[in-house]
Design a protein around this motif. Sequence first.
Motif, PDB file in Angstrom:
ATOM      1  N   SER A   1       6.315   4.653 -71.960  1.00  0.00           N
ATOM      2  CA  SER A   1       6.359   6.019 -72.478  1.00  0.00           C
ATOM      3  C   SER A   1       5.133   6.326 -73.330  1.00  0.00           C
ATOM      4  O   SER A   1       4.671   5.495 -74.094  1.00  0.00           O
TER       5      SER A   1
ATOM      6  N   LYS B   1       3.489   7.874 -76.433  1.00  0.00           N
ATOM      7  CA  LYS B   1       3.970   8.153 -77.784  1.00  0.00           C
ATOM      8  C   LYS B   1       3.767   9.626 -78.128  1.00  0.00           C
ATOM      9  O   LYS B   1       2.722  10.206 -77.827  1.00  0.00           O
TER      10      LYS B   1
ATOM     11  N   TRP C   1       6.181  14.258 -71.915  1.00  0.00           N
ATOM     12  CA  TRP C   1       7.210  13.838 -72.864  1.00  0.00           C
ATOM     13  C   TRP C   1       8.606  14.162 -72.357  1.00  0.00           C
ATOM     14  O   TRP C   1       9.553  13.430 -72.602  1.00  0.00           O
TER      15      TRP C   1
ATOM     16  N   ASP D   1      10.297  11.396 -70.559  1.00  0.00           N
ATOM     17  CA  ASP D   1      10.683  10.192 -71.300  1.00  0.00           C
ATOM     18  C   ASP D   1      11.556  10.442 -72.522  1.00  0.00           C
ATOM     19  O   ASP D   1      12.181   9.505 -73.027  1.00  0.00           O
ATOM     20  N   TYR D   2      11.559  11.653 -73.017  1.00  0.00           N
ATOM     21  CA  TYR D   2      12.271  11.952 -74.256  1.00  0.00           C
ATOM     22  C   TYR D   2      13.227  13.123 -74.066  1.00  0.00           C
ATOM     23  O   TYR D   2      13.051  13.944 -73.180  1.00  0.00           O
ATOM     24  N   THR D   3      14.212  13.195 -74.954  1.00  0.00           N
ATOM     25  CA  THR D   3      15.126  14.334 -74.968  1.00  0.00           C
ATOM     26  C   THR D   3      14.599  15.372 -75.947  1.00  0.00           C
ATOM     27  O   THR D   3      13.712  15.087 -76.760  1.00  0.00           O
TER      28      THR D   3
ATOM     29  N   ASP E   1      14.890  14.125 -79.406  1.00  0.00           N
ATOM     30  CA  ASP E   1      13.814  13.214 -79.814  1.00  0.00           C
ATOM     31  C   ASP E   1      12.598  14.000 -80.319  1.00  0.00           C
ATOM     32  O   ASP E   1      12.008  13.654 -81.346  1.00  0.00           O
TER      33      ASP E   1
END
Length: 149
Positions: free
Chosen positions: A2, A4, A26, A29-31, A34
């Motif tokens: 992921s 950053k 993003w 990979d992220y909610t 997040d």
Amino acid sequence: MSEKMLPLDDFLQLSTDEQVEKLKRWKMDYTLKDIREAWNFKHSAQYYMLLKKLRIYERVVNKSDKFYPVQEQLLARANAGGDRAWGGQSAYSDRKLTDSFDYHLNTTLSGPELADKLERIAHFLKGEHKDVTIKLSIEAAEVEAEEQE
């Protein structure tokens, strides 16, 4: 691996195209939760309003992810307060995005719960630059008398 997430200040220094590219990566990979936490946003509305202010909302947010303030009520009932997933379907996914909103709240809440709802509305309204009509009525709920034995 992921990528950053950048702090909000660093993100804001990027070009518009770079911002769109980063957010799209993003999202894989992220909610939303997040991203909100990384940028110290208390509510999802702050994230969406930032995208609108940066004029990248339409390029970043998928049709099924569109933010409609009325949705917040419906989703809270459906998810019992959980955060909405990025790719979730909604009752409003077929609705065209218009430059209007409608928010109704007709319930009894505790003081802190009502304060949280009003705070969410306030954060959303900070991005609205047109006149808004409001009808607001707040009164103490009657306390049910406990039966005495």
